[in-house]
Design a protein around this motif. Structure first.
Motif, PDB file in Angstrom:
ATOM      1  N   GLU A 145      28.236  14.593  36.253  1.00  0.00           N
ATOM      2  CA  GLU A 145      27.999  13.840  35.214  1.00  0.00           C
ATOM      3  C   GLU A 145      27.162  14.519  34.180  1.00  0.00           C
ATOM      4  N   MET A 146      26.101  15.422  34.461  1.00  0.00           N
ATOM      5  CA  MET A 146      25.266  15.953  33.383  1.00  0.00           C
ATOM      6  C   MET A 146      26.168  17.030  32.430  1.00  0.00           C
ATOM      7  N   VAL A 147      27.121  17.786  33.243  1.00  0.00           N
ATOM      8  CA  VAL A 147      27.922  18.487  32.591  1.00  0.00           C
ATOM      9  C   VAL A 147      28.893  17.769  31.516  1.00  0.00           C
ATOM     10  N   GLN A 148      29.390  16.677  32.003  1.00  0.00           N
ATOM     11  CA  GLN A 148      30.090  15.818  31.062  1.00  0.00           C
ATOM     12  C   GLN A 148      29.368  15.378  29.949  1.00  0.00           C
ATOM     13  N   THR A 149      28.126  14.958  30.037  1.00  0.00           N
ATOM     14  CA  THR A 149      27.324  14.477  28.928  1.00  0.00           C
ATOM     15  C   THR A 149      27.008  15.679  27.910  1.00  0.00           C
ATOM     16  N   LEU A 150      26.737  16.712  28.259  1.00  0.00           N
ATOM     17  CA  LEU A 150      26.602  17.820  27.570  1.00  0.00           C
ATOM     18  C   LEU A 150      27.878  18.179  26.688  1.00  0.00           C
ATOM     19  N   ARG A 151      29.148  18.148  27.462  1.00  0.00           N
ATOM     20  CA  ARG A 151      30.185  18.444  26.430  1.00  0.00           C
ATOM     21  C   ARG A 151      30.469  17.411  25.583  1.00  0.00           C
ATOM     22  N   GLU A 152      30.109  16.228  25.838  1.00  0.00           N
ATOM     23  CA  GLU A 152      30.583  15.034  24.999  1.00  0.00           C
ATOM     24  C   GLU A 152      29.666  15.267  23.675  1.00  0.00           C
ATOM     25  N   TYR A 153      28.302  15.508  23.980  1.00  0.00           N
ATOM     26  CA  TYR A 153      27.240  15.779  22.843  1.00  0.00           C
ATOM     27  C   TYR A 153      27.825  16.905  22.083  1.00  0.00           C
ATOM     28  N   ALA A 154      28.323  18.026  22.524  1.00  0.00           N
ATOM     29  CA  ALA A 154      28.663  19.201  22.066  1.00  0.00           C
ATOM     30  C   ALA A 154      29.920  18.950  20.994  1.00  0.00           C
ATOM     31  N   ASP A 155      30.724  17.909  21.636  1.00  0.00           N
ATOM     32  CA  ASP A 155      32.142  17.673  21.111  1.00  0.00           C
ATOM     33  C   ASP A 155      31.547  16.863  19.561  1.00  0.00           C
ATOM     34  N   TYR A 156      30.639  15.969  19.905  1.00  0.00           N
ATOM     35  CA  TYR A 156      30.018  14.871  18.657  1.00  0.00           C
ATOM     36  C   TYR A 156      29.570  15.952  17.458  1.00  0.00           C
ATOM     37  N   GLU A 157      28.667  16.912  18.016  1.00  0.00           N
ATOM     38  CA  GLU A 157      28.200  17.747  17.008  1.00  0.00           C
ATOM     39  C   GLU A 157      29.265  18.407  16.379  1.00  0.00           C
ATOM     40  N   THR A 158      30.055  18.995  16.698  1.00  0.00           N
ATOM     41  CA  THR A 158      31.387  19.866  16.320  1.00  0.00           C
ATOM     42  C   THR A 158      31.943  18.691  15.162  1.00  0.00           C
ATOM     43  N   LEU A 159      32.292  17.597  15.876  1.00  0.00           N
ATOM     44  CA  LEU A 159      33.124  16.714  14.858  1.00  0.00           C
ATOM     45  C   LEU A 159      32.096  16.301  13.555  1.00  0.00           C
ATOM     46  N   MET A 160      30.851  16.184  13.730  1.00  0.00           N
ATOM     47  CA  MET A 160      30.040  15.984  12.451  1.00  0.00           C
ATOM     48  C   MET A 160      30.150  17.151  11.475  1.00  0.00           C
TER      49      MET A 160
END
Length: 400
Positions: free
Chosen positions: A373-388
């Motif tokens: 779950e922690m790994v998935q959360t990190l991936r989501e935040y990274a995806d969000y930053e890339t999209l920004m």
């Protein structure tokens, strides 16, 4: 009436589709041991960072229009998801309007289920659209080499290093990846000075890439007689494993040396020249292996580690050029960056890159659901930053 019948049919269909996965997810795996860990609530789809706010922004709509028309290589799949999202949002509006018109108890219950189902599908469609907008990294489908090294804290740091290494070994088993130890140097009291392992499996690097950095532990060590809390550290390095197509090496650039293995016990130790040391002359990068009795096998493993180190150095240089102007919140995945603290007295794990804390350290270090779950959360935040970043670049392009 047509709208009402459509809402009734949709509610029945969505309810049947939505309930099945939840029951499957909650079912225990056959043959698995009983768990004493409390179940951790999974974050809902709508809890992804800024998803609803993001889709309300005009800048994202402009990017979606540009990509749906063929720009950026997203093509028909993205256009289909966008149309599906619009249809589902219209269905949600229609259902809410019907709920306002008919206040009967039966219909209100039906409308509530339909609204919840629509909202869940809308959130999932938004997430799918975000993933289609974000380009995948070249290394995401790679296998990896993981290095762990004890840091500040003496024997306590070595004990913690051993625990973290075991945690990732269990995580690899949880993800059904292959885990092979390449080097292992234990300490005197059961800790671990340094170890290297290869991890191979579906999207192994994509999941593990944000685990690289400094892990810090705060607890009373076994060696502490006064009951004082100590802070110790260990380092994890995650190196993508290149294929032969991605990395070409000239044999003339390598200096291969053999020596007698050193360490505790074993018939092959200090008796045969089984240990292998390989130096990449142009860069000075060194790789050694003495884990196996066979010199040939040690040479293969040393070469595997050397390839990973050279490939990682190449990627770091390219990333530095690409990201020289910005600093991403999710971190650099570098080995010198403090990423996570394990606070045993407070039974808390904190990831400093996303300011997220969870409790139940013992369960977290099983290397199963909580770590995943922690790994998935990190991936989501990274995806969000890339999209920004992608949105920002698109806005600059529109202004120019």
């Amino acid at each position: 009436m047509r709208l009402l019948s459509r809402a009734l049919r949709a509610a029945r269909g969505c309810r049947a589709a939505a309930l099945a996965p939840r029951s499957l997810r909650a079912a225990p795996v056959a043959g698995s041991p009983a768990r004493t860990c409390p179940l951790q609530p999974r974050r809902g789809l709508s809890a992804r960072p800024g998803l609803d706010e993001l889709f309300a922004a005009p800048s994202l709509h402009r990017l979606l229009e540009a990509r749906a028309q063929g720009g950026g290589g997203a093509g028909p799949e993205l256009a289909a998801r966008i149309q599906r999202l619009r249809d589902k949002e219209q269905e949600l509006r229609d259902t809410r309007e019907l709920a306002r018109q008919d206040e009967s108890e039966d219909f209100q219950k039906l409308a509530e289920r339909e609204i919840a189902s629509c909202e869940e599908e809308i959130a999932e469609l938004k997430h799918q659209i975000v993933l289609l907008l974000i380009p995948s990294e070249e290394t995401d489908k790679s296998d990896l080499v993981m290095e762990v090294t004890a840091g500040v804290g003496g024997q306590e740091a070595m004990l913690f290093t051993s625990e973290i290494f075991d945690m990732y070994q269990r995580y690899a088993a949880y993800k059904k990846w292959k885990f092979e130890i390449l080097e292992y140097f234990p300490s005197e009291i059961g800790g671990l000075r340094h170890a290297v392992a290869s991890i191979a499996g579906l999207e192994a690097y994509k999941y593990m890439k944000f685990e690289g950095g400094v892990h810090r532990v705060q607890r009373v060590p076994k060696t502490e007689k006064q009951g004082r809390i100590h802070t110790s550290t260990m380092t994890v390095a995650i190196l993508p494993q290149p294929t032969e197509m991605r990395l070409q090496m000239n044999p003339k650039d390598l200096r291969i040396e053999t020596k007698r293995a050193s360490g505790a016990g074993g018939q092959h130790v200090n008796t045969t020249d089984s240990a292998v040391r390989i130096v990449h002359i142009p860069t000075g990068i060194v790789s050694e292996c003495q884990q196996e009795r066979s010199q040939i096998r040690n040479k293969e493993k040393a070469m595997q580690m050397l390839c990973a180190k050279l490939y990682n150095a190449k990627l770091e240089e390219e990333t530095k050029k690409r990201n020289s102007v910005r600093k991403i919140q999710i971190g650099t995945k570098g080995r010198s960056e403090k990423i996570r603290t394990y606070n045993f007295p407070q039974d808390r794990i904190t990831d400093h890159r996303i300011s997220r804390s969870v409790h139940h350290i013992e369960c977290f270090m099983l290397g199963e659901e909580m770590l995943d779950e922690m790994v998935q959360t990190l991936r989501e935040y990274a995806d969000y930053e890339t999209l920004m970043e992608i949105i920002s670049e698109n806005e600059k392009k529109n202004l120019s």
